[in-house]
Structures are given as structure tokens and as C-alpha cells.
Design a protein around this motif. Structure first.
Motif, PDB file in Angstrom:
ATOM      1  N   PRO A  15       3.524  23.555   3.399  1.00  0.00           N
ATOM      2  CA  PRO A  15       3.094  22.757   2.342  1.00  0.00           C
ATOM      3  C   PRO A  15       1.721  22.069   2.387  1.00  0.00           C
ATOM      4  CG  PRO A  15       4.632  21.215   3.551  1.00  0.00           C
ATOM      5  CD  PRO A  15       4.313  22.600   4.073  1.00  0.00           C
ATOM      6  N   ALA A  16       0.730  22.246   1.599  1.00  0.00           N
ATOM      7  CA  ALA A  16      -0.684  21.690   2.040  1.00  0.00           C
ATOM      8  C   ALA A  16      -1.100  21.278   0.653  1.00  0.00           C
ATOM      9  CB  ALA A  16      -1.374  22.879   2.459  1.00  0.00           C
ATOM     10  N   ARG A  17      -1.656  20.032   0.797  1.00  0.00           N
ATOM     11  CA  ARG A  17      -2.460  19.590  -0.401  1.00  0.00           C
ATOM     12  C   ARG A  17      -3.897  18.705   0.133  1.00  0.00           C
ATOM     13  NH1 ARG A  17      -0.138  15.945  -4.711  1.00  0.00           N
ATOM     14  NH2 ARG A  17       0.444  17.782  -5.694  1.00  0.00           N
ATOM     15  N   GLU A  19      -6.062  19.813   2.562  1.00  0.00           N
ATOM     16  CA  GLU A  19      -5.878  19.779   4.172  1.00  0.00           C
ATOM     17  C   GLU A  19      -6.940  20.839   4.440  1.00  0.00           C
ATOM     18  OE1 GLU A  19      -4.397  17.456   5.319  1.00  0.00           O
ATOM     19  OE2 GLU A  19      -2.485  17.111   4.397  1.00  0.00           O
ATOM     20  N   VAL A  42       1.865  26.987   0.836  1.00  0.00           N
ATOM     21  CA  VAL A  42       1.874  26.324  -0.787  1.00  0.00           C
ATOM     22  C   VAL A  42       0.938  25.292  -1.159  1.00  0.00           C
ATOM     23  CG1 VAL A  42       3.448  25.694  -2.387  1.00  0.00           C
ATOM     24  CG2 VAL A  42       4.245  26.953  -0.341  1.00  0.00           C
ATOM     25  N   ASP A  44      -0.723  23.137  -4.092  1.00  0.00           N
ATOM     26  CA  ASP A  44      -0.556  22.575  -5.567  1.00  0.00           C
ATOM     27  C   ASP A  44      -1.542  21.585  -5.630  1.00  0.00           C
ATOM     28  OD1 ASP A  44       0.872  20.803  -3.953  1.00  0.00           O
ATOM     29  OD2 ASP A  44       2.521  20.948  -5.374  1.00  0.00           O
ATOM     30  N   SER A  69       6.158  17.366  -5.454  1.00  0.00           N
ATOM     31  CA  SER A  69       5.766  16.869  -4.536  1.00  0.00           C
ATOM     32  C   SER A  69       6.007  17.610  -3.303  1.00  0.00           C
ATOM     33  CB  SER A  69       6.971  15.894  -4.596  1.00  0.00           C
ATOM     34  OG  SER A  69       8.179  16.628  -4.134  1.00  0.00           O
ATOM     35  N   ALA A  73       6.883  21.750  -3.281  1.00  0.00           N
ATOM     36  CA  ALA A  73       6.100  22.804  -2.631  1.00  0.00           C
ATOM     37  C   ALA A  73       6.844  23.685  -1.528  1.00  0.00           C
ATOM     38  CB  ALA A  73       4.717  22.085  -1.857  1.00  0.00           C
ATOM     39  N   ASP A  90       3.913  21.337   8.764  1.00  0.00           N
ATOM     40  CA  ASP A  90       2.918  20.423   7.885  1.00  0.00           C
ATOM     41  C   ASP A  90       1.496  21.059   8.164  1.00  0.00           C
ATOM     42  OD1 ASP A  90       4.744  19.011   6.918  1.00  0.00           O
ATOM     43  OD2 ASP A  90       4.237  17.167   8.259  1.00  0.00           O
ATOM     44  N   ALA A  91       0.609  20.929   7.280  1.00  0.00           N
ATOM     45  CA  ALA A  91      -0.855  21.628   7.288  1.00  0.00           C
ATOM     46  C   ALA A  91      -2.135  20.483   8.113  1.00  0.00           C
ATOM     47  CB  ALA A  91      -1.327  21.956   5.962  1.00  0.00           C
ATOM     48  N   ASP A  92      -1.372  19.483   8.488  1.00  0.00           N
ATOM     49  CA  ASP A  92      -2.379  18.379   8.846  1.00  0.00           C
ATOM     50  C   ASP A  92      -2.180  18.096  10.205  1.00  0.00           C
ATOM     51  OD1 ASP A  92       0.042  17.191   8.832  1.00  0.00           O
ATOM     52  OD2 ASP A  92      -0.524  15.176   7.694  1.00  0.00           O
ATOM     53  N   TYR A 157       9.112  12.550  -0.138  1.00  0.00           N
ATOM     54  CA  TYR A 157       9.193  12.664   1.383  1.00  0.00           C
ATOM     55  C   TYR A 157      10.720  12.659   1.710  1.00  0.00           C
ATOM     56  CZ  TYR A 157       4.348  12.315   1.660  1.00  0.00           C
ATOM     57  OH  TYR A 157       2.848  12.280   1.305  1.00  0.00           O
ATOM     58  N   HIS A 184      -0.865  13.944  13.712  1.00  0.00           N
ATOM     59  CA  HIS A 184      -1.464  14.579  12.577  1.00  0.00           C
ATOM     60  C   HIS A 184      -2.758  13.754  12.160  1.00  0.00           C
ATOM     61  CE1 HIS A 184       1.184  12.171   9.567  1.00  0.00           C
ATOM     62  NE2 HIS A 184       1.065  11.429  10.641  1.00  0.00           N
ATOM     63  N   LYS A 187      -2.548   8.985   6.832  1.00  0.00           N
ATOM     64  CA  LYS A 187      -2.807   8.769   5.406  1.00  0.00           C
ATOM     65  C   LYS A 187      -3.998   7.740   5.671  1.00  0.00           C
ATOM     66  CE  LYS A 187       1.763   9.303   3.638  1.00  0.00           C
ATOM     67  NZ  LYS A 187       1.958  10.563   3.720  1.00  0.00           N
ATOM     68  N   LYS A 190      -6.883  10.113   5.799  1.00  0.00           N
ATOM     69  CA  LYS A 190      -7.211  11.178   4.792  1.00  0.00           C
ATOM     70  C   LYS A 190      -7.835  10.371   3.572  1.00  0.00           C
ATOM     71  CE  LYS A 190      -3.284  14.157   5.813  1.00  0.00           C
ATOM     72  NZ  LYS A 190      -2.111  14.365   5.340  1.00  0.00           N
TER      73      LYS A 190
HETATM   74  N1  LIG Z   1       1.707  21.454  -1.800  1.00  0.00           N
HETATM   75  C1  LIG Z   1       1.880  20.202  -1.349  1.00  0.00           C
HETATM   76  N2  LIG Z   1       1.739  19.733  -0.108  1.00  0.00           N
HETATM   77  C2  LIG Z   1       1.940  18.512   0.048  1.00  0.00           C
HETATM   78  C3  LIG Z   1       2.276  17.545  -0.914  1.00  0.00           C
HETATM   79  N3  LIG Z   1       2.366  16.387  -0.643  1.00  0.00           N
HETATM   80  C4  LIG Z   1       2.296  16.479   0.807  1.00  0.00           C
HETATM   81  N4  LIG Z   1       1.898  17.578   1.202  1.00  0.00           N
HETATM   82  C5  LIG Z   1       1.569  18.369   2.355  1.00  0.00           C
HETATM   83  O1  LIG Z   1       2.866  17.899   3.123  1.00  0.00           O
HETATM   84  C6  LIG Z   1       2.415  17.783   4.690  1.00  0.00           C
HETATM   85  C7  LIG Z   1       3.050  16.496   5.107  1.00  0.00           C
HETATM   86  O2  LIG Z   1       2.428  15.356   4.080  1.00  0.00           O
HETATM   87  P1  LIG Z   1       1.736  14.110   4.682  1.00  0.00           P
HETATM   88  O3  LIG Z   1       1.131  13.551   3.524  1.00  0.00           O
HETATM   89  O4  LIG Z   1       1.136  14.463   5.899  1.00  0.00           O
HETATM   90  O5  LIG Z   1       3.187  13.387   5.044  1.00  0.00           O
HETATM   91  P2  LIG Z   1       3.223  12.531   6.425  1.00  0.00           P
HETATM   92  O6  LIG Z   1       2.809  13.420   7.529  1.00  0.00           O
HETATM   93  O7  LIG Z   1       4.710  12.464   6.482  1.00  0.00           O
HETATM   94  O8  LIG Z   1       2.295  11.194   6.606  1.00  0.00           O
HETATM   95  C8  LIG Z   1       0.930  17.982   4.559  1.00  0.00           C
HETATM   96  O9  LIG Z   1       0.598  19.183   4.963  1.00  0.00           O
HETATM   97  C9  LIG Z   1       0.625  17.656   2.930  1.00  0.00           C
HETATM   98  O10 LIG Z   1      -0.698  18.246   2.671  1.00  0.00           O
HETATM   99  C10 LIG Z   1       2.397  18.102  -2.392  1.00  0.00           C
HETATM  100  O11 LIG Z   1       2.620  17.355  -3.326  1.00  0.00           O
HETATM  101  N5  LIG Z   1       2.247  19.257  -2.356  1.00  0.00           N
END
Ligand SMILES: Nc1nc2c(ncn2[C@@H]2O[C@H](COP(=O)(O)OP(=O)(O)O)[C@@H](O)[C@H]2O)c(=O)[nH]1
Ligand SMILES: [Mg+2]
Length: 230
Positions: A15-17, A19, A42, A44, A69, A73, A90-92, A157, A184, A187, A190
Motif C-alpha cells: 500500500p502506498a500513498r 511514497e 496499490v 490511491d 484507508s 488499499a 509498507d512502501a516507506d 491502521y 521507516h 510521519k 513525511k
Molecule cells: N494506498 C494507500 N496507502 C496508504 C494509505 N495510508 C497509508 N498507506 C501506506 O501504508 C503504509 C504504512 O502507512 P504509514 O502511514 O507509514 O503507517 P505507519 O508506518 O504505521 O506510520 C505506507 O506505505 C503508506 O504509504 C492509504 O490510505 N492508501
């Protein structure tokens, strides 16, 4: 075939938004995972070049309308493929190497775990982190485990906790290990300090809110069937 049991196919769902800074490296690393078949990103509503970077790195990109959310995704990624199991990544991530993903998949492929997870490297805190209810995004589960989460619970989450619940209520074994050297982009990095902390708190409260929903016995069963690997 091992012992009459077919090796399960595994697709990676990322899932990636927004990133664009990290998604290409993450996709390349996922493609280097021995057990991965397809890598599905994915996206969005990204306003950066996440989709282009992911495609150039060799991912299949699924685009959704903005408004869902992370959980939605993930669901879109699962439904875009037909593999027996899904490895979520995760993409980050920073510091991720293909061997980290091999290490997560191996206990699952060998039948020692139904869910296998990797946690970030928190140094001296690792022994504790490995035994907390996992909220990590890096985990492999069979498709049916994801499908067992009711659509109404695909929320933000908290999806990771819903997956934990399916595993624990099924009394199914989990293997956990540290992804050494992996972290990673936070936030704060980012979104800057103010918005970053606001989002971190929002995520924290979403998880705290689950205390009313998830029973303590779930954690008991999870721990009982947990193996920590090095
Ligand atoms: N496609 C998509 N990816 C999301 C969304 N929210 C978070 N992500 C992705 O999910 C992964 C984890 O989210 P992140 O915000 O880093 O959460 P954390 O690692 O728990 O702080 C990352 O690759 C985000 O880009 C969303 O609404 N849509
Ligand atoms: Mg993150």
C-alpha cells in the motif's frame, strides 16, 4: 512439492500513498524476494510520482480513488491477485533487503507459521517489541486470513489488529523476527512536526480504541502460539 504439500504462491502487496521517495527501492527489494511471485502496489490519490516510480521498478500498479484507508488499499491488492498468500510490505521502509523478506516468508512456506511477521529494529527494545501484539505492516498470511476480516472492520491502521485476531481466535502459530537495520520514514519526516505528530496521535488513538473491541484472551492465545526467531 514438499512432503506432498504444494508450495504456496505468494504475491507481495504494497500500500502506498505519496511514497515516491522510497517506493522504487521497496519494489526492487520485493522483487528480489525468493518466494514472491507478483509485486502489486496499490496507490490511491498520491499527488507525487509514486505510481510511476513503482511501475518503473517492476510493480503491477493498482490505482484506487482516494477516500479509503490503508486497509482498503490492502484489500484492493489482495483482490487484484489470486495467490494462496499475501506478503504485505509498507512502501516507506528504509534499510530493507530481500533477505529480510525471505526470512519472513520461510516459516510460512515451510509450514511452521500461518502468520509470519517482521518488526522494525528497536535495538535493546526488540525482545519486548517482538512479544507485543504486532502492528507491523510486514507480514505474510494466507489469503483466507485476510478474507476472514469483515469488510466493516477494514478501517485505517487497525487492520493489523484484526488480522492478529483471526490468527489468535483460530489458535494458529505465528513466527516473529526482527528485520535487522530496518526502519521507516516517520510521519514527522513525511508531514513535518505538527501534522506528523497529529497523525501519529490519531493512529495511536485508533489502536487504543480497540481495547473495547479486542478481548485480552486474544493476546493470550497469540502469545501461546508465538515463536520468536533470530
Ligand atoms: N494506498 C494507500 N496507502 C496508504 C494509505 N495510508 C497509508 N498507506 C501506506 O501504508 C503504509 C504504512 O502507512 P504509514 O502511514 O507509514 O503507517 P505507519 O508506518 O504505521 O506510520 C505506507 O506505505 C503508506 O504509504 C492509504 O490510505 N492508501
Ligand atoms: Mg510507515
Amino acid at each position: 512439492m514438499t512432503g506432498g504439500r504444494r508450495t504456496p504462491t505468494i504475491d507481495v502487496v504494497v500500500p502506498a500513498r505519496n511514497e515516491g521517495l522510497t517506493v522504487a527501492d521497496v519494489v526492487s527489494t520485493c522483487r528480489g524476494c525468493t518466494y514472491a511471485r507478483d509485486v502489486i502496489v496499490v496507490d490511491d490519490g498520491s499527488t507525487d510520482d509514486t505510481a510511476e516510480k513503482a511501475a518503473a521498478a517492476g510493480a503491477r500498479v493498482v490505482r484506487r480513488e482516494r477516500g479509503g484507508s490503508k486497509a482498503h488499499a490492502m484489500a484492493a491488492g489482495v483482490h487484484a491477485g489470486d495467490a494462496d498468500a499475501v506478503l504485505f510490505v509498507d512502501a516507506d521502509l528504509r534499510g530493507l533487503a530481500s533477505h529480510h523478506l525471505d526470512d519472513i516468508c520461510r516459516p510460512f512456506v515451510e509450514g511452521r507459521a500461518v502468520m509470519s511477521i517482521g518488526t522494525f529494529d528497536y535495538g535493546m527494545w526488540n525482545p519486548l517489541v517482538l512479544r507485543l501484539p504486532p502492528t507491523t505492516g510486514e507480514r505474510v498470511v494466507p489469503r483466507w486470513v485476510f478474507d476472514a476480516v469483515p469488510p466493516a472492520k477494514l478501517d485505517g491502521y487497525t487492520i493489523e489488529v484484526m488480522l492478529n485476531e483471526v490468527i489468535a481466535e483460530g489458535r494458529l502459530p505465528t513466527v516473529a523476527r526482527v528485520m535487522t537495520g530496518v526502519s521507516h520514514r516517520t510521519k514527522r519526516e513525511k508531514f513535518g512536526p505538527v501534522e506528523g505528530w497529529r497523525r501519529t496521535w490519531r493512529m495511536f488513538w485508533q489502536l487504543v480504541g480497540l481495547v473495547r473491541v479486542v478481548r485480552l484472551r486474544t493476546y493470550f492465545f497469540y502469545l501461546r502460539d508465538l515463536t520468536v526467531e533470530r
